[in-house]
Every structure is written in C-alpha cells, then in structure tokens.
Design a protein around this motif. Structure first.
Motif, short mmCIF file in Angstrom:
data_model
loop_
_atom_site.label_atom_id
_atom_site.label_comp_id
_atom_site.label_asym_id
_atom_site.label_seq_id
_atom_site.Cartn_x
_atom_site.Cartn_y
_atom_site.Cartn_z
N VAL A 105 -2.77 -1.98 -4.99
CA VAL A 105 -1.78 -1.97 -4.00
C VAL A 105 -2.24 -2.95 -2.53
O VAL A 105 -1.23 -3.92 -1.64
CB VAL A 105 -1.61 -0.81 -3.43
N ILE A 106 -3.89 -2.35 -2.57
CA ILE A 106 -4.86 -3.15 -1.60
C ILE A 106 -4.83 -4.52 -2.30
O ILE A 106 -4.13 -5.36 -0.85
CB ILE A 106 -6.02 -2.87 -1.49
N GLN A 107 -4.65 -5.05 -2.79
CA GLN A 107 -4.99 -6.02 -3.61
C GLN A 107 -3.75 -6.66 -3.33
O GLN A 107 -3.81 -8.44 -2.50
CB GLN A 107 -5.06 -6.05 -5.31
N GLU A 112 -5.08 -2.69 5.06
CA GLU A 112 -3.68 -2.18 6.10
C GLU A 112 -2.21 -1.52 5.23
O GLU A 112 -2.29 -0.57 6.17
CB GLU A 112 -3.20 -3.45 7.32
N SER A 113 -2.56 -2.11 4.44
CA SER A 113 -1.40 -1.07 4.20
C SER A 113 -1.11 0.21 3.18
O SER A 113 -0.56 0.86 4.12
CB SER A 113 -0.48 -2.10 2.69
N VAL A 114 -2.22 0.25 3.30
CA VAL A 114 -2.50 1.92 2.19
C VAL A 114 -3.11 2.28 3.59
O VAL A 114 -2.94 3.99 3.77
CB VAL A 114 -3.92 1.72 1.46
N VAL A 162 3.84 0.26 -5.44
CA VAL A 162 3.51 -1.01 -6.12
C VAL A 162 5.17 -2.16 -6.26
O VAL A 162 5.89 -1.26 -6.02
CB VAL A 162 2.49 -0.72 -7.47
N LEU A 163 4.61 -3.57 -6.28
CA LEU A 163 5.10 -3.88 -6.27
C LEU A 163 6.25 -4.11 -7.28
O LEU A 163 5.63 -4.21 -8.42
CB LEU A 163 4.95 -5.52 -5.67
#
Ligand code: DON
Length: 350
Positions: A105-107, A112-114, A162-163
């Motif tokens: 998710v960070i990748q 900042e998202s997490v 997760v996308l």
C-alpha cells in the motif's frame, strides 16, 4: 546444513590469502568463528533441543504443525545464502504478511496513505494515559488514527486499501507482491485458509468495527477474507529470509534482482516493524537486537539488518506474546555475532 553461495563481493578470498601469509592456525580459527555459516550452524545446534513454547491453537490447523520444525536462513544484501535445518517445509506466513501488504500500500499510494488512514503508532494511547495500562493497543476510537498496520485492526484496514477493481484483482496483487519479495510464486495453504476462515469471528468483528469507524471504506467482509488469505500464504524459512533481505537491500530482491519497493519507502516500513513487529515484546526485542522484525503465529520471524542482511527462522512453538521462542533466540544470537544491530555499528564480520 546447506550453504548456497552466490555473488561474493565480501572478503572471503582476501581473508584466506592473508591467512596464509600471517599464520594459518590463528586466523583460520578466527575466520571460522566469524564465518556466517558457522554462526548459523552454531545457533541451530544451540537451540535445536530447546522445547519452550507451544504451537498456536486458536486456528486449529496451526496446532497440527510439527513443533520440531526448525529452520534458519540468512541472506546477505549481495545474495549469499546461509541455512541450517529445515528451510524447505512451508508454514503459513500469518502476521508476517502484514509487513508486505503494508509495504504494498505504501508502494502503491505513498507513505502518507497508511499514516493518515491507519496510523504508524505503537499504541493508541497518550503519553500519560492511565487507561492505556488496561486497554493498551485495543484503542480503535473515532479520533486521529493511532494504530499501525501490524496489529489486526490496522492490518485488516490496510488490506482493504490494496488497489483492485474486484476481490480477485486485489488478491492477485497481494499474492504477486509477496511472491516478488520472496523470489518465487507463492500459494495459499488451503487447510490453513479454511481453518482460519471457519474460526475468525473475532477478526470479522474487528472488520465490522473498522467499517463503522471509517478506517475501512466499504465491504469489510472482503477485507477480512483477503486478510485471511494473505495470512494463509505458504512460506519456508528461505522464502522468509529472501523477503527480509529484500527489505535489507532497500526494496530490491537480492536473489532475483527485481525491484519490489522503492528504496525511499523502505525506512517507513522498517520503522513500523521496529515499533510494533513483535507485539507486546517489540521494545524488549529491539532493546536486545536493534532489528526491525515481524513475527507470525505460524512460527516464523523475519528480521532485517539494513544494508547487511535479512534473516528468518521458522519454529512453531510460541511464547505468551505470540512470538516463536526458538526464532527469537536464534536470530538474536546470529545477528549479535554478525554485528547486525544498527544501533551498535561495528565493522561487520560478514
Ligand atoms: O489474524 C490472526 O489472528 C492471524 N491470521 C495472524 C495473527 C498473527 O500472526 C499474530 N502474530 N504473531
């Protein structure tokens, strides 16, 4: 006790040459004492007979795993592999997967998202909170996110980030990411997935709560199912060591050479591992080893010595905090012998 050698950028040939000139017996003994394979073999022998701990049994399939299974794998950032014991038998990855879904998710969405959605705090409590003494790390309030992606509420919510347009698409991305970090195609252990799916009512309750509080945006059932699948991925000690070494090598798999995570995002991943990777015992672990690490109730632990090596041990019996007993002893002994503690920088003897 196998050793597979790959690139040898480090200095064994040079050391051997010096040995002949300066004095064969003395330096040969020193060399043996600091040889990573000797250190790994010694730790294996030292802890092989240790019988402390007990398999996790709240997921019935985990209680059936052989408690004598014990494998150690150490992989350096230049791709050298040192192993001892059984590094081929697979166990379920369990919570170690939380590291790689967080990294994914960070990748995909940035550091900042997490941090904004889940939090990257070790606990959800204020510095002088009294209630936290009782309620530590179960605080899932409606305020600022003060969890982290390595405890179940934060991990289930992270998995939901997760996308993917469908559950299958998100799952393929999760499995693909874990496989890239391990350097081989990984698969679910079907018996573990069924066993955990049949008994994970507590995680379902957490998932529903996370939707209610807005950490999960939609479909908590899908998030819990994907999380259960990721925890059921089969890995052996060698796979786990490659995954740890990928983090040690700034996000590049040192065995396959493939780029898995941007180097700029790895320190954030390691920071959360350092603060929360071994749950209640994260501080104690860090105090003794200095290594970002992550445990799983399947019996694995990974640990990362940045820019040096990744190490993993599989041994199912756990202590009261849910961390493999032999894995903790073996990793600490090996890392300390190799100068792996980033807080105590010495010339590495590798
Ligand atoms: O959600 C659970 O309970 C398991 N799938 C994972 C827990 C776990 O591995 C905790 N680790 N030490």
């Amino acid at each position: 006790m196998g050793t597979t050698q790959k690139f040898t950028r480090w200095t064994w040939p040079l050391t051997a040459a010096v040995t002949i000139v300066v004095g064969v017996w003395t330096l040969t003994a020193q060399q043996a004492a600091s040889n990573p394979q000797t250190i790994v073999d010694n730790a294996y022998k030292q802890f092989q007979t240790l019988k402390e701990g007990k398999n996790a049994d709240y997921i019935p399939a985990l209680a059936k795993v052989d408690p004598n299974l014990f494998g150690i794998a150490l992989i350096t950032v230049d791709g050298k592999v040192y192993t001892a014991g059984d590094v081929k038998t697979q166990v379920s990855i369990q919570s170690i997967s939380k590291v790689f879904t967080m990294a994914q998710v960070i990748q995909e969405q940035g550091l900042e998202s997490v941090e904004k959605r889940i939090g990257v705090d070790a606990t959800g409590a204020r510095f002088n909170s009294i209630i936290a003494v009782e309620a530590i790390r179960t605080v899932v309030g409606a305020g600022a996110p003060e969890m982290n992606p390595l405890v179940n509420p934060g991990a289930i919510a992270t998995t939901s980030m997760v996308l993917g347009a469908s559950a299958d698409e998100a799952w393929n991305r999760i499995l693909g990411f874990h496989s890239a970090a391990a350097g081989r195609q990984l698969f679910i252990l079907a018996d573990v997935y069924k066993s955990e799916s049949d008994t994970n009512q507590r995680n379902q309750a957490i998932g529903a709560l996370m939707l209610a509080y807005g950490y999960i945006k939609h479909n908590w059932q899908q998030a819990v199912d994907l999380y259960t699948r990721q925890c059921s991925i089969g890995v052996n000690a060698r796979d786990l060591a490659v995954m740890a070494a990928t983090l040690a090598f700034g996000g590049r798999n040192p065995v396959t050479g493939s780029h898995v995570i941007d180097a700029s995002r790895v320190p954030g991943v390691l920071a959360v591992m350092a603060t929360a990777g071994l749950y209640d015992d994260s501080g104690k672990w860090l105090y003794h080893t200095g290594l970002p690490a992550k445990s799983g109730v399947g019996g694995g632990i990974i640990a990362v010595s940045p820019a040096k090596f990744g190490i993993a041990v599989v041994s199912p019996p756990l202590d009261i905090a849910g961390n493999s007993v032999r894995a903790q002893y073996a990793i600490a002994a090996i890392s300390n012998a190799l100068g792996g503690n980033p807080f105590a920088p010495t010339v590495a003897s590798l």
